[in-house]
Design a protein around this motif. Structure first.
Motif, short mmCIF file in Angstrom:
data_model
loop_
_atom_site.label_atom_id
_atom_site.label_comp_id
_atom_site.label_asym_id
_atom_site.label_seq_id
_atom_site.Cartn_x
_atom_site.Cartn_y
_atom_site.Cartn_z
N PHE A 176 0.46 -1.17 0.13
CA PHE A 176 -0.20 0.42 -0.10
C PHE A 176 0.93 0.91 0.42
O PHE A 176 0.62 2.37 -0.81
N LEU A 177 2.14 1.10 0.63
CA LEU A 177 2.50 2.68 0.83
C LEU A 177 3.83 2.69 -0.64
O LEU A 177 3.72 3.57 -0.96
N VAL A 178 4.47 1.35 -1.41
CA VAL A 178 5.19 1.50 -2.06
C VAL A 178 4.50 1.33 -3.05
O VAL A 178 4.86 1.69 -4.20
N ILE A 179 4.64 0.12 -3.46
CA ILE A 179 4.01 -0.76 -4.63
C ILE A 179 2.78 -0.11 -5.28
O ILE A 179 3.19 -0.12 -6.89
N ARG A 180 1.79 -0.30 -5.01
CA ARG A 180 1.26 0.51 -5.46
C ARG A 180 0.50 1.68 -5.74
O ARG A 180 0.54 2.04 -7.08
N ARG A 181 1.57 3.04 -5.08
CA ARG A 181 2.37 4.31 -5.57
C ARG A 181 2.98 4.32 -6.93
O ARG A 181 2.90 5.28 -8.17
N LEU A 182 3.43 3.02 -6.62
CA LEU A 182 5.05 3.09 -7.83
C LEU A 182 3.67 2.39 -8.81
O LEU A 182 4.76 2.86 -10.07
N SER A 183 3.49 1.70 -8.93
CA SER A 183 2.38 1.31 -10.30
C SER A 183 1.32 2.15 -10.87
O SER A 183 1.35 2.58 -12.00
#
Length: 182
Positions: free
Chosen positions: A82-89
């Motif tokens: 939720f904090l990294v991967i979703r935002r990078l996607s």
């Protein structure tokens, strides 16, 4: 037991043999308010039973440690998603949808590294798009200039060929005039 009841030692434990079997013998005092032992609790357990209980506790603690590690791993995975991967996607999809026009960078709720990366990447792509269009304009201008130089070269070659033919013709005329005069 008597030493514990008399208060000479706080508690006592030892491994002993009872009827030929090894046992763990523990004596613990029960104290009254004036701190003198009133009674003593005496427990004797076979070493097999104690060892089996220790093994069961080890197994229980191992299972608890594994379950705790798995739970922490799952929470860290969810947290990272939720904090990294979703935002990078989201940033990746925004950047892959970028065409010739520079859009507003995606807005992230936090002012952290991912928001900074988004801002910098949008600036980078904006500069890249502007530079590409500038280079395409320069390339078109140079292409037009090259065509005009090629046309000039073609005209010049034709003019040189025409002048060569005229000079050859004039030379032939001079040679014929010289032969006639002699």
């Amino acid at each position: 037991i008597q030493d514990v009841l008399e208060g000479e030692i706080d508690f006592h434990w030892a491994t002993m043999d009872h009827h030929g079997a090894p046992v763990l013998d523990i004596t613990i005092p029960c104290r009254a308010t004036e701190n003198a032992p009133l009674e003593a609790i005496h427990v004797a357990r076979s070493m097999e039973h104690v060892q089996a209980h220790i093994n069961a506790l080890r197994l229980r603690h191992t299972v608890f440690a594994i379950a705790t590690a798995l739970t922490v791993g799952i929470f860290l995975s969810i947290f990272t998603y939720f904090l990294v991967i979703r935002r990078l996607s989201r940033l990746d999809s925004e950047l892959s949808e970028m065409h010739d026009d520079v859009q507003e960078p995606p807005h992230f709720e936090r002012g952290d590294e991912i928001a900074y990366l988004s801002h910098v990447s949008h600036e980078l792509f904006g500069n890249l798009i502007r530079t590409t269009s500038d280079l395409e304009a320069v390339l078109d201008e140079k292409s037009c200039l090259l065509k005009s130089v090629e046309q000039f070269n073609t005209k010049l070659e034709a003019e040189v060929e025409r002048a060569r033919v005229e000079l050859l013709h004039a030379q032939d005329e001079l040679i014929r005039a010289e032969h006639l005069s002699t």
